[in-house]
Motif scaffolding. Sequence first.
Motif, PDB file in Angstrom:
ATOM      1  N   ASN A 159       0.842  -1.190   0.000  1.00  0.00           N
ATOM      2  CA  ASN A 159       0.000   0.000   0.000  1.00  0.00           C
ATOM      3  C   ASN A 159       0.879   1.243   0.000  1.00  0.00           C
ATOM      4  O   ASN A 159       1.862   1.316   0.735  1.00  0.00           O
ATOM      5  N   VAL A 160       0.486   2.230  -0.809  1.00  0.00           N
ATOM      6  CA  VAL A 160       1.275   3.460  -0.891  1.00  0.00           C
ATOM      7  C   VAL A 160       0.464   4.675  -0.456  1.00  0.00           C
ATOM      8  O   VAL A 160       0.931   5.809  -0.588  1.00  0.00           O
ATOM      9  N   GLY A 161      -0.743   4.455   0.051  1.00  0.00           N
ATOM     10  CA  GLY A 161      -1.569   5.575   0.488  1.00  0.00           C
ATOM     11  C   GLY A 161      -2.198   6.289  -0.693  1.00  0.00           C
ATOM     12  O   GLY A 161      -2.538   5.673  -1.710  1.00  0.00           O
ATOM     13  N   VAL A 162      -2.330   7.604  -0.588  1.00  0.00           N
ATOM     14  CA  VAL A 162      -3.003   8.389  -1.624  1.00  0.00           C
ATOM     15  C   VAL A 162      -2.008   8.760  -2.732  1.00  0.00           C
ATOM     16  O   VAL A 162      -0.915   9.257  -2.457  1.00  0.00           O
ATOM     17  N   VAL A 163      -2.405   8.502  -3.980  1.00  0.00           N
ATOM     18  CA  VAL A 163      -1.575   8.809  -5.146  1.00  0.00           C
ATOM     19  C   VAL A 163      -2.354   9.762  -6.051  1.00  0.00           C
ATOM     20  O   VAL A 163      -3.548   9.556  -6.295  1.00  0.00           O
ATOM     21  N   ASP A 164      -1.677  10.790  -6.551  1.00  0.00           N
ATOM     22  CA  ASP A 164      -2.321  11.777  -7.415  1.00  0.00           C
ATOM     23  C   ASP A 164      -1.941  11.503  -8.874  1.00  0.00           C
ATOM     24  O   ASP A 164      -0.801  11.749  -9.286  1.00  0.00           O
ATOM     25  N   PRO A 165      -2.868  11.006  -9.692  1.00  0.00           N
ATOM     26  CA  PRO A 165      -2.534  10.702 -11.093  1.00  0.00           C
ATOM     27  C   PRO A 165      -2.245  11.926 -11.940  1.00  0.00           C
ATOM     28  O   PRO A 165      -1.646  11.799 -13.005  1.00  0.00           O
ATOM     29  N   TRP A 166      -2.655  13.124 -11.486  1.00  0.00           N
ATOM     30  CA  TRP A 166      -2.304  14.335 -12.223  1.00  0.00           C
ATOM     31  C   TRP A 166      -0.784  14.448 -12.361  1.00  0.00           C
ATOM     32  O   TRP A 166      -0.270  14.917 -13.380  1.00  0.00           O
ATOM     33  N   VAL A 167      -0.061  14.029 -11.327  1.00  0.00           N
ATOM     34  CA  VAL A 167       1.404  14.119 -11.350  1.00  0.00           C
ATOM     35  C   VAL A 167       1.967  13.192 -12.421  1.00  0.00           C
ATOM     36  O   VAL A 167       2.944  13.525 -13.106  1.00  0.00           O
ATOM     37  N   ALA A 168       1.351  12.009 -12.591  1.00  0.00           N
ATOM     38  CA  ALA A 168       1.814  11.069 -13.604  1.00  0.00           C
ATOM     39  C   ALA A 168       1.514  11.581 -15.005  1.00  0.00           C
ATOM     40  O   ALA A 168       2.307  11.404 -15.931  1.00  0.00           O
ATOM     41  N   ARG A 169       0.368  12.216 -15.163  1.00  0.00           N
ATOM     42  CA  ARG A 169      -0.072  12.670 -16.492  1.00  0.00           C
ATOM     43  C   ARG A 169       0.896  13.678 -17.095  1.00  0.00           C
ATOM     44  O   ARG A 169       1.158  13.658 -18.294  1.00  0.00           O
ATOM     45  N   GLY A 170       1.464  14.556 -16.285  1.00  0.00           N
ATOM     46  CA  GLY A 170       2.473  15.478 -16.798  1.00  0.00           C
ATOM     47  C   GLY A 170       1.923  16.503 -17.777  1.00  0.00           C
ATOM     48  O   GLY A 170       0.720  16.773 -17.818  1.00  0.00           O
ATOM     49  N   ASP A 171       2.823  17.059 -18.615  1.00  0.00           N
ATOM     50  CA  ASP A 171       2.470  18.117 -19.560  1.00  0.00           C
ATOM     51  C   ASP A 171       2.377  17.563 -20.974  1.00  0.00           C
ATOM     52  O   ASP A 171       2.764  16.432 -21.249  1.00  0.00           O
ATOM     53  N   GLY A 172       1.911  18.420 -21.862  1.00  0.00           N
ATOM     54  CA  GLY A 172       1.853  18.048 -23.279  1.00  0.00           C
ATOM     55  C   GLY A 172       0.423  17.910 -23.753  1.00  0.00           C
ATOM     56  O   GLY A 172      -0.337  17.100 -23.240  1.00  0.00           O
ATOM     57  N   GLU A 173       0.037  18.728 -24.733  1.00  0.00           N
ATOM     58  CA  GLU A 173      -1.339  18.713 -25.229  1.00  0.00           C
ATOM     59  C   GLU A 173      -1.477  18.037 -26.594  1.00  0.00           C
ATOM     60  O   GLU A 173      -2.545  17.551 -26.941  1.00  0.00           O
ATOM     61  N   ALA A 174      -0.407  18.020 -27.396  1.00  0.00           N
ATOM     62  CA  ALA A 174      -0.463  17.357 -28.694  1.00  0.00           C
ATOM     63  C   ALA A 174      -0.423  15.844 -28.492  1.00  0.00           C
ATOM     64  O   ALA A 174       0.313  15.342 -27.642  1.00  0.00           O
ATOM     65  N   TYR A 175      -1.211  15.119 -29.285  1.00  0.00           N
ATOM     66  CA  TYR A 175      -1.250  13.661 -29.100  1.00  0.00           C
ATOM     67  C   TYR A 175      -1.668  12.941 -30.381  1.00  0.00           C
ATOM     68  O   TYR A 175      -2.263  13.527 -31.283  1.00  0.00           O
ATOM     69  N   TYR A 176      -1.303  11.648 -30.420  1.00  0.00           N
ATOM     70  CA  TYR A 176      -1.734  10.736 -31.478  1.00  0.00           C
ATOM     71  C   TYR A 176      -2.915   9.916 -30.950  1.00  0.00           C
ATOM     72  O   TYR A 176      -2.965   9.596 -29.763  1.00  0.00           O
ATOM     73  N   ARG A 177      -3.822   9.523 -31.839  1.00  0.00           N
ATOM     74  CA  ARG A 177      -4.984   8.711 -31.448  1.00  0.00           C
ATOM     75  C   ARG A 177      -5.198   7.615 -32.500  1.00  0.00           C
ATOM     76  O   ARG A 177      -5.208   7.902 -33.698  1.00  0.00           O
ATOM     77  N   TYR A 178      -5.357   6.394 -32.057  1.00  0.00           N
ATOM     78  CA  TYR A 178      -5.667   5.300 -32.979  1.00  0.00           C
ATOM     79  C   TYR A 178      -6.331   4.170 -32.208  1.00  0.00           C
ATOM     80  O   TYR A 178      -6.316   4.140 -30.972  1.00  0.00           O
ATOM     81  N   MET A 179      -6.935   3.235 -32.922  1.00  0.00           N
ATOM     82  CA  MET A 179      -7.559   2.057 -32.323  1.00  0.00           C
ATOM     83  C   MET A 179      -6.561   0.901 -32.339  1.00  0.00           C
ATOM     84  O   MET A 179      -5.980   0.598 -33.387  1.00  0.00           O
ATOM     85  N   GLY A 180      -6.381   0.270 -31.174  1.00  0.00           N
ATOM     86  CA  GLY A 180      -5.415  -0.817 -31.083  1.00  0.00           C
ATOM     87  C   GLY A 180      -5.830  -1.881 -30.091  1.00  0.00           C
ATOM     88  O   GLY A 180      -7.006  -2.217 -29.972  1.00  0.00           O
ATOM     89  N   SER A 181      -4.847  -2.380 -29.335  1.00  0.00           N
ATOM     90  CA  SER A 181      -5.077  -3.512 -28.439  1.00  0.00           C
ATOM     91  C   SER A 181      -4.288  -3.347 -27.154  1.00  0.00           C
ATOM     92  O   SER A 181      -3.440  -2.463 -27.035  1.00  0.00           O
ATOM     93  N   LEU A 182      -4.560  -4.213 -26.190  1.00  0.00           N
ATOM     94  CA  LEU A 182      -3.651  -4.361 -25.063  1.00  0.00           C
ATOM     95  C   LEU A 182      -2.331  -4.903 -25.584  1.00  0.00           C
ATOM     96  O   LEU A 182      -2.295  -5.591 -26.608  1.00  0.00           O
ATOM     97  N   THR A 183      -1.234  -4.631 -24.893  1.00  0.00           N
ATOM     98  CA  THR A 183       0.080  -5.044 -25.398  1.00  0.00           C
ATOM     99  C   THR A 183       0.647  -6.242 -24.652  1.00  0.00           C
ATOM    100  O   THR A 183       1.811  -6.582 -24.832  1.00  0.00           O
ATOM    101  N   THR A 184      -0.164  -6.871 -23.796  1.00  0.00           N
ATOM    102  CA  THR A 184       0.204  -8.149 -23.176  1.00  0.00           C
ATOM    103  C   THR A 184      -0.925  -9.139 -23.441  1.00  0.00           C
ATOM    104  O   THR A 184      -2.059  -8.745 -23.730  1.00  0.00           O
ATOM    105  N   PRO A 185      -0.649 -10.435 -23.364  1.00  0.00           N
ATOM    106  CA  PRO A 185      -1.707 -11.430 -23.577  1.00  0.00           C
ATOM    107  C   PRO A 185      -2.900 -11.190 -22.661  1.00  0.00           C
ATOM    108  O   PRO A 185      -2.710 -10.820 -21.492  1.00  0.00           O
ATOM    109  N   GLY A 186      -4.172 -11.360 -23.179  1.00  0.00           N
ATOM    110  CA  GLY A 186      -4.531 -11.811 -24.480  1.00  0.00           C
ATOM    111  C   GLY A 186      -4.681 -10.789 -25.585  1.00  0.00           C
ATOM    112  O   GLY A 186      -5.428 -11.068 -26.529  1.00  0.00           O
ATOM    113  N   CYS A 187      -4.045  -9.605 -25.532  1.00  0.00           N
ATOM    114  CA  CYS A 187      -3.974  -8.688 -26.661  1.00  0.00           C
ATOM    115  C   CYS A 187      -5.352  -8.265 -27.157  1.00  0.00           C
ATOM    116  O   CYS A 187      -5.555  -8.067 -28.366  1.00  0.00           O
ATOM    117  N   ASP A 188      -6.319  -8.119 -26.257  1.00  0.00           N
ATOM    118  CA  ASP A 188      -7.687  -7.761 -26.633  1.00  0.00           C
ATOM    119  C   ASP A 188      -7.710  -6.463 -27.422  1.00  0.00           C
ATOM    120  O   ASP A 188      -7.057  -5.478 -27.044  1.00  0.00           O
TER     121      ASP A 188
END
Length: 285
Positions: A193-222
């Motif tokens: 357990n690590v207590g309370v974690v703020d995902p905003w910190v993980a998200r970081g900066d940057g507004e430009a992005y790529y978007r596409y339809m894909g899959s999970l990258t580990t089995p079963g690769c849905d």
Amino acid sequence: MRSARHLHDAVSALLLFLLLSAVVPAARAQQETDDESEFSYVCGAENGPENWGNIKEEWATCGTGLMQSPIDLSDRLASQTPHLGYLNHSYRPAEASIVNRGHDITVMFHGDAGSMWINGTAYHLRQLHWHTPSEHRVNGRRYNLELHMVHLSSENKAAVIGLLYKIGRPNHFLHELESYLQRMASTNEKEENVGVVDPWVARGDGEAYYRYMGSLTTPGCDEGVIWTVIKRVATVSSEQLKLLADAVHDGFDMNARPLQKVNYRDISFFSPDDHHERYYAAADH
């Protein structure tokens, strides 16, 4: 009376089947696979990436799917898509634990960590984890690390934000977890357990992005996963990279799936500059 009872039993069985059908994919999408002993990232090995689809029947999509991830996000193939707009997310601090799944280190959220919205649908943040080196490439370039922020909708559809890192200044989010990672590496603990974690910190900066339809990258690769890969590359220190590698099991310090074929999929690209130009052009008319 007997026919009514038979009808009741049949309806009950059907409802149970539908419930299980909904629950099982959800668990798989959120957790991917937790059994690292059955697959590896060693190309050419019997259980290596090119053979994942042959290991289990439910992993067949890893070998037969036409919308697999990761891919090379090439500007040559990407289309400028101003109408995508800025990412719409509202994250919040939540209780979490850090989990050694063997093939990666994962932060699992146990409370409401917030959501991102895509086309009017809310995707709730469930967990985040790291891959070394990066799985996606941008214009052929591979980076040192990739973070995946995994979201699920109420209908169990997955949306993942990918963030890329190169060696440089220490990453603030990883810095906050360093003591837990060090303890995990030295004690071989599976979860802490690590207590309370703020995902905003993980998200970081940057507004430009790529978007596409894909899959999970580990089995079963849905497939059917909405991928959003942030173009701005963040930094991570070499010491932090080593810490992540030391915390996972032997053989999984390099845990990136090889590139998959694009197969004529659409790759969209949103840039704030293009968005502004379109807005002001419309305003002039």
